[in-house]
Each structure stands twice: as structure tokens, then as C-alpha cells.
Design a protein around this motif. Structure first.
Motif, PDB file in Angstrom:
ATOM      1  N   PRO A 110     -20.130  -9.113 -15.758  1.00  0.00           N
ATOM      2  CA  PRO A 110     -20.135  -9.980 -14.572  1.00  0.00           C
ATOM      3  C   PRO A 110     -21.454  -9.894 -13.815  1.00  0.00           C
ATOM      4  N   LEU A 111     -21.647 -10.859 -12.958  1.00  0.00           N
ATOM      5  CA  LEU A 111     -22.813 -10.877 -12.089  1.00  0.00           C
ATOM      6  C   LEU A 111     -22.342 -10.695 -10.652  1.00  0.00           C
ATOM      7  N   ILE A 112     -22.805  -9.618 -10.001  1.00  0.00           N
ATOM      8  CA  ILE A 112     -22.484  -9.365  -8.607  1.00  0.00           C
ATOM      9  C   ILE A 112     -23.790  -9.178  -7.839  1.00  0.00           C
ATOM     10  N   GLN A 113     -23.697  -9.119  -6.542  1.00  0.00           N
ATOM     11  CA  GLN A 113     -24.887  -8.912  -5.731  1.00  0.00           C
ATOM     12  C   GLN A 113     -25.492  -7.536  -6.036  1.00  0.00           C
ATOM     13  N   TRP A 116     -18.436   1.443 -15.824  1.00  0.00           N
ATOM     14  CA  TRP A 116     -18.138   1.851 -14.446  1.00  0.00           C
ATOM     15  C   TRP A 116     -17.332   0.758 -13.771  1.00  0.00           C
ATOM     16  N   ARG A 117     -16.417   1.158 -12.879  1.00  0.00           N
ATOM     17  CA  ARG A 117     -15.652   0.184 -12.096  1.00  0.00           C
ATOM     18  C   ARG A 117     -15.986   0.348 -10.623  1.00  0.00           C
ATOM     19  N   VAL A 118     -16.292  -0.779  -9.981  1.00  0.00           N
ATOM     20  CA  VAL A 118     -16.574  -0.761  -8.545  1.00  0.00           C
ATOM     21  C   VAL A 118     -15.263  -0.473  -7.804  1.00  0.00           C
ATOM     22  N   ILE A 119     -15.267   0.560  -6.951  1.00  0.00           N
ATOM     23  CA  ILE A 119     -14.027   0.982  -6.301  1.00  0.00           C
ATOM     24  C   ILE A 119     -14.056   0.818  -4.786  1.00  0.00           C
ATOM     25  N   GLU A 120     -15.157   0.326  -4.251  1.00  0.00           N
ATOM     26  CA  GLU A 120     -15.194   0.124  -2.806  1.00  0.00           C
ATOM     27  C   GLU A 120     -14.720  -1.291  -2.477  1.00  0.00           C
ATOM     28  N   GLN A 121     -14.119  -1.438  -1.298  1.00  0.00           N
ATOM     29  CA  GLN A 121     -13.600  -2.731  -0.883  1.00  0.00           C
ATOM     30  C   GLN A 121     -14.731  -3.736  -0.711  1.00  0.00           C
ATOM     31  N   GLY A 122     -14.447  -4.970  -1.067  1.00  0.00           N
ATOM     32  CA  GLY A 122     -15.449  -6.017  -0.957  1.00  0.00           C
ATOM     33  C   GLY A 122     -15.298  -7.013  -2.077  1.00  0.00           C
ATOM     34  N   ALA A 123     -16.223  -7.957  -2.139  1.00  0.00           N
ATOM     35  CA  ALA A 123     -16.147  -9.025  -3.130  1.00  0.00           C
ATOM     36  C   ALA A 123     -16.213  -8.504  -4.563  1.00  0.00           C
ATOM     37  N   ALA A 124     -16.854  -7.348  -4.775  1.00  0.00           N
ATOM     38  CA  ALA A 124     -17.027  -6.811  -6.126  1.00  0.00           C
ATOM     39  C   ALA A 124     -15.949  -5.794  -6.500  1.00  0.00           C
ATOM     40  N   PHE A 125     -14.965  -5.582  -5.634  1.00  0.00           N
ATOM     41  CA  PHE A 125     -13.948  -4.557  -5.898  1.00  0.00           C
ATOM     42  C   PHE A 125     -13.267  -4.804  -7.246  1.00  0.00           C
ATOM     43  N   GLY A 126     -13.169  -3.756  -8.064  1.00  0.00           N
ATOM     44  CA  GLY A 126     -12.490  -3.848  -9.350  1.00  0.00           C
ATOM     45  C   GLY A 126     -13.322  -4.355 -10.498  1.00  0.00           C
ATOM     46  N   VAL A 127     -14.547  -4.781 -10.239  1.00  0.00           N
ATOM     47  CA  VAL A 127     -15.399  -5.309 -11.306  1.00  0.00           C
ATOM     48  C   VAL A 127     -15.868  -4.174 -12.209  1.00  0.00           C
ATOM     49  N   VAL A 153     -26.794  -0.865  -8.542  1.00  0.00           N
ATOM     50  CA  VAL A 153     -26.537  -2.008  -9.417  1.00  0.00           C
ATOM     51  C   VAL A 153     -27.700  -2.980  -9.315  1.00  0.00           C
ATOM     52  N   VAL A 154     -28.199  -3.403 -10.462  1.00  0.00           N
ATOM     53  CA  VAL A 154     -29.311  -4.353 -10.503  1.00  0.00           C
ATOM     54  C   VAL A 154     -28.910  -5.556 -11.343  1.00  0.00           C
ATOM     55  N   THR A 155     -29.666  -6.629 -11.177  1.00  0.00           N
ATOM     56  CA  THR A 155     -29.459  -7.839 -11.967  1.00  0.00           C
ATOM     57  C   THR A 155     -30.465  -7.875 -13.102  1.00  0.00           C
ATOM     58  N   VAL A 156     -29.973  -8.101 -14.312  1.00  0.00           N
ATOM     59  CA  VAL A 156     -30.841  -8.243 -15.479  1.00  0.00           C
ATOM     60  C   VAL A 156     -31.093  -9.731 -15.688  1.00  0.00           C
ATOM     61  N   GLY A 157     -32.344 -10.122 -15.597  1.00  0.00           N
ATOM     62  CA  GLY A 157     -32.684 -11.538 -15.683  1.00  0.00           C
ATOM     63  C   GLY A 157     -33.670 -11.894 -16.773  1.00  0.00           C
ATOM     64  N   LEU A 211     -27.057 -16.728 -17.594  1.00  0.00           N
ATOM     65  CA  LEU A 211     -26.993 -15.560 -18.464  1.00  0.00           C
ATOM     66  C   LEU A 211     -27.452 -14.286 -17.769  1.00  0.00           C
ATOM     67  N   HIS A 212     -27.747 -14.344 -16.491  1.00  0.00           N
ATOM     68  CA  HIS A 212     -28.046 -13.126 -15.749  1.00  0.00           C
ATOM     69  C   HIS A 212     -26.765 -12.307 -15.618  1.00  0.00           C
ATOM     70  N   TYR A 213     -26.902 -11.001 -15.589  1.00  0.00           N
ATOM     71  CA  TYR A 213     -25.727 -10.142 -15.461  1.00  0.00           C
ATOM     72  C   TYR A 213     -26.095  -8.881 -14.710  1.00  0.00           C
ATOM     73  N   SER A 214     -25.077  -8.135 -14.308  1.00  0.00           N
ATOM     74  CA  SER A 214     -25.284  -6.910 -13.533  1.00  0.00           C
ATOM     75  C   SER A 214     -25.054  -5.681 -14.392  1.00  0.00           C
ATOM     76  N   THR A 215     -25.800  -4.642 -14.092  1.00  0.00           N
ATOM     77  CA  THR A 215     -25.630  -3.372 -14.777  1.00  0.00           C
ATOM     78  C   THR A 215     -25.837  -2.237 -13.782  1.00  0.00           C
ATOM     79  N   VAL A 216     -25.168  -1.137 -14.015  1.00  0.00           N
ATOM     80  CA  VAL A 216     -25.403   0.061 -13.203  1.00  0.00           C
ATOM     81  C   VAL A 216     -26.661   0.722 -13.759  1.00  0.00           C
ATOM     82  N   ARG A 217     -27.748   0.624 -13.036  1.00  0.00           N
ATOM     83  CA  ARG A 217     -29.022   1.137 -13.534  1.00  0.00           C
ATOM     84  C   ARG A 217     -29.107   2.651 -13.400  1.00  0.00           C
TER      85      ARG A 217
END
Length: 199
Positions: A61-64, A93-104, A159-163, A175-181
Motif C-alpha cells: 500500500p501507499l501511505i503518507q 510490519w503492521r501499523v498499530i497506531e490510530q489513524g488513516a494508516a491503522f492496520g496497514v 516509512v518512506v515512499t518508493v518512487g 506504482l509508488h508504494y510505501s516501505t518501512v525503511r
């Protein structure tokens, strides 16, 4: 484009494993790729060098970009039989903090070993171990699956965006996506390796 936007060197067979959505946390598994015919080894080796993540938005997925609290989901090791030094860990990794990305669920890629005069763990694994345990890594860290020092903990991760792809060519925006850098610190929990050491 900054270095943080650069794509990881991810083999195609890793990407194939990611097309299925993440479910329950998984224990480390070994994915072995069959040795191809000798005539095709050169082409296959060339493919490994490339970052051919077609349809990346389907599996990552792509998140901020930013700093998030994440929990370890699982790790899979890939091994290219004709290039041992190409072994990689796919760490989820799973995002566990509340917000738009929760559970991603987000990927992190780490080389498993560096082969020179002897085998030793790659830099990213060394850093992950040090952050998770606050200890210097053992010489045989390359033998220890990541779940032994990453499971059962909450971390702050970047978390960074791979572009771009491996050739530094800009990808289409879809085709941009997010990764835990990288991990920044362990917030809570005790990894299994430390619980065993303290018992």
C-alpha cells in the motif's frame, strides 16, 4: 529524488510471494527457488539485478511517509540457489497506531548475508538487532531468524515512499508504494531472544 525514495533491490520471486494479502502473523519460512537450466542462468542473474515490481500498488500500500508505531508480523527468507549472496529477508510490519494508516501491512527488505572472506550479517540486520535488543549482535547473527529479536514488540519506524526503480527511473505515480525503511527505537515488549537470555 532523495536516496530514501530509491527502490530496494527486490527479486521477482519475492514480489510473487507478496501478491496475496497479509493475514495472521507468520513464522519465518524459507522460499527456495529452483536452479534454472544453465543456459538461462545469465538471464536470470540479470533479472535479479533489476527492480521489476510491476503492480507494486497491489501488494504494497501507499501511505503518507513519516514515523509510525509498527508491530512485527512475520518474515520470509528467499534464497537464489545460484547466487547465495542474494539471500534476502522480507519482513512485514503492521501499523498499530490510530489513524488513516491503522492496520496497514508494509514490507521491509533486508539482505540476509554478505559473503566476503566469511559469511556475516548485512548492515540492516545488524541495525535491527541493535535497536531491538540494545546489544551488540553475535557473530552468527546471519543464522538467527528476525522473529527471534523482533517479535512481541512495538517499534517506532520510519516509512518512506518508493518512487523510482533500481535504475533511478521515476515510476508512474500509481506504482509508488510505501516501505518501512528503518526502525528508530523499541517502544515496548521484550523479544523472544531476550526473554530466553533472562530466564
Amino acid at each position: 529524488m532523495t536516496s530514501a525514495d530509491q527502490a530496494e533491490d527486490v527479486p521477482q520471486w519475492v514480489l510473487d510471494r507478496l501478491t496475496a494479502p497479509a493475514s495472521a502473523p507468520r513464522r519465518a519460512a524459507l522460499v527456495v527457488v529452483s536452479d534454472p537450466p544453465r543456459s538461462s542462468q545469465r538471464a536470470a542473474s540479470s533479472e535479479v539485478e533489476q527492480d521489476d515490481e510491476q503492480g507494486a500498488d497491489d501488494w504494497a500500500p501507499l501511505i503518507q511517509p513519516g514515523v509510525y508505531q509498527v508491530g512485527f508480523e512475520g518474515a520470509e527468507k528467499t534464497r537464489n540457489l545460484w547466487s547465495k549472496s542474494r539471500a534476502k529477508w522480507l519482513i512485514r510490519w503492521r501499523v498499530i497506531e490510530q489513524g488513516a494508516a491503522f492496520g496497514v501491512s508494509l514490507p521491509m527488505f533486508a539482505n540476509a548475508v554478505i559473503k566476503s572472506d566469511r559469511l556475516h550479517a548485512a548492515r540492516k540486520l545488524v541495525e535491527l538487532f541493535a535497536i531491538a535488543t540494545d546489544r551488540r549482535p553475535p557473530r552468527d547473527l546471519y543464522r538467527i531468524p528476525p522473529e527471534r529479536f523482533l517479535a512481541d514488540c512495538i517499534f517506532t519506524g520510519r516509512v518512506v515512499t518508493v518512487g523510482t526503480n533500481a535504475q533511478q527511473i521515476e515510476r508512474p505515480a500509481v506504482l509508488h508504494y510505501s516501505t518501512v525503511r528503518a526502525l528508530i527505537r523499541r517502544e515496548s515488549g521484550t523479544p523472544p531472544l531476550l526473554r530466553r537470555a533472562d530466564s
